[in-house]
Design a protein around this motif. Structure first.
Motif, PDB file in Angstrom:
ATOM      1  N   THR A  24      -3.038   7.766  -0.717  1.00 19.22           N
ATOM      2  CA  THR A  24      -3.801   6.530  -0.898  1.00 19.22           C
ATOM      3  C   THR A  24      -3.633   5.612   0.305  1.00 19.22           C
ATOM      4  O   THR A  24      -4.603   5.015   0.795  1.00 19.22           O
TER       5      THR A  24
ATOM      6  N   ILE B 275       0.829  -1.211   0.000  1.00 24.07           N
ATOM      7  CA  ILE B 275       0.000   0.000   0.000  1.00 24.07           C
ATOM      8  C   ILE B 275       0.863   1.260   0.000  1.00 24.07           C
ATOM      9  O   ILE B 275       0.529   2.251  -0.658  1.00 24.07           O
TER      10      ILE B 275
ATOM     11  N   LEU C  38      -6.507   4.205   2.938  1.00 22.65           N
ATOM     12  CA  LEU C  38      -6.718   2.765   3.090  1.00 22.65           C
ATOM     13  C   LEU C  38      -6.453   2.280   4.512  1.00 22.65           C
ATOM     14  O   LEU C  38      -6.465   1.082   4.784  1.00 22.65           O
TER      15      LEU C  38
END
Length: 333
Positions: A227, A220, A231
């Motif tokens: 982002t 990730i 998340l």
């Protein structure tokens, strides 16, 4: 997109190559010839089987050659995984395990141990590497956060200072003492026994385990900070943990083998080409690839000059320099 079947085949092939390489490298290294078939027989004896080889062969293989092979595997795996973590942490394909001052701290620790008359050079090297990393991290903190750019620049600055202090201390030494430590600084797996393997094993195991468990967060992070935040990834905690783990892996490896350059830079790139950027496959590939590359680099270090041994850091630098220049060319394009 690389298929899962192809990735599995590559990982299995790397594992098989690693086992075959370990057996052949055990026979090739050193001055005494050992047939590849003798290695499994010695291993079988130490696993409880009957003695089917001479005591001299058992001594050469079990006490001299195999510890060196095992250490090459652990050091290579540690540096390769540390390199993969640092490249993920810095979002920089040219980051390596020594980027935050690990190598310069280890070098200063080793030199201080000899200067002060202590025999525990590896211990001082490890403490020096960890201390410098902690100093770099502390100086890089801004309002409870550690900006990646600041961490990188601080590591370069502190590393330069530690190297200068190390050079100053070396100037005060006798030539014999200086030669001994300079050889260590260039990296070597010579004259290592099972004690060195056992001392490195827990650090490698812990570091690799954490890297595997945090593979989702590492994937990730590659998507960018915004982002990753959306998340649910705690960016600061993940970065600190990965920095600690990568520095621990590199510090432990340097403490037992000296500074071996480019393994942490080359292997993660090669493995990404083979298995892709997903850390679920990348971490195991780095473990196998790092060990494989360092085993054969050590063999070359023993064979380049007949009757002598070249520091392994020279071999890895000779292999890594062209690759680094290739990376620079790709970045420029």
């Amino acid at each position: 997109m690389i298929s899962q079947r192809r990735i599995s085949l590559i990982l299995i092939s790397l594992g098989v190559l690693l086992v075959i390489s370990a057996i052949f490298a055990t026979g090739i290294g050193g001055s005494a010839a050992v047939r590849p078939g003798d290695v499994p027989r010695v291993l079988w004896h130490h696993l409880g089987g009957p003695m089917s080889t001479s005591e001299m062969l058992d001594l050469i293989v079990w006490q001299i050659r195999l510890p060196r092979i095992a250490l090459a595997l652990l050091v290579g795996a540690s540096l390769a995984v540390a390199g993969a973590l640092m490249q993920s942490l810095f979002h920089n394909p040219m980051a390596d395990p020594y980027i935050v001052g690990v190598s310069s701290g280890a070098a200063l620790g080793a030199v201080l141990s000899v200067t002060l008359g202590f025999a525990t050079r590896s211990f001082f090297a490890f403490i020096g590497a960890v201390a410098v990393t902690a100093l770099v991290y502390t100086l890089s903190r801004r309002n409870g956060r550690v900006p990646i750019g600041t961490l990188l620049l601080t590591g370069i600055a502190i590393g330069g200072l530690m190297s200068a202090i190390t050079s100053l201390l070396l100037m005060q030494w006798r030539p014999d003492d200086m030669r001994m430590v300079i050889m260590w600084l260039m990296g070597s797996l010579a004259n290592r026994d099972w004690a060195a393997v056992i001392s490195l094993l827990p650090y490698t195991f812990i570091g690799v385990t954490v890297a595997v468990l945090w593979r989702r967060e590492l994937n990730i992070l590659a998507l960018g900070d915004e982002t990753a935040h959306h998340l649910g990834v705690n960016l600061e905690r993940t970065r600190v943990l990965m920095l600690v783990i990568a520095s621990m892996l590199a510090a432990a490896a340097v403490a037992v083998s000296g500074v071996i350059a480019f393994i942490g830079l080359i292997v993660p790139h090669l493995m990404r080409l083979l298995v892709g950027p997903n850390h679920r496959q990348l971490i195991p590939a780095c473990i196998l690839g790092g060990g494989l590359l360092l085993i054969w680099a050590d063999v070359l270090a023993q064979l380049i000059i007949p009757g002598a041994e070249v520091p392994i850091g020279i071999v890895t630098s000779a292999l890594g320099c062209p690759f680094f220049l290739y990376l620079l060319q790709r970045q420029r394009v």
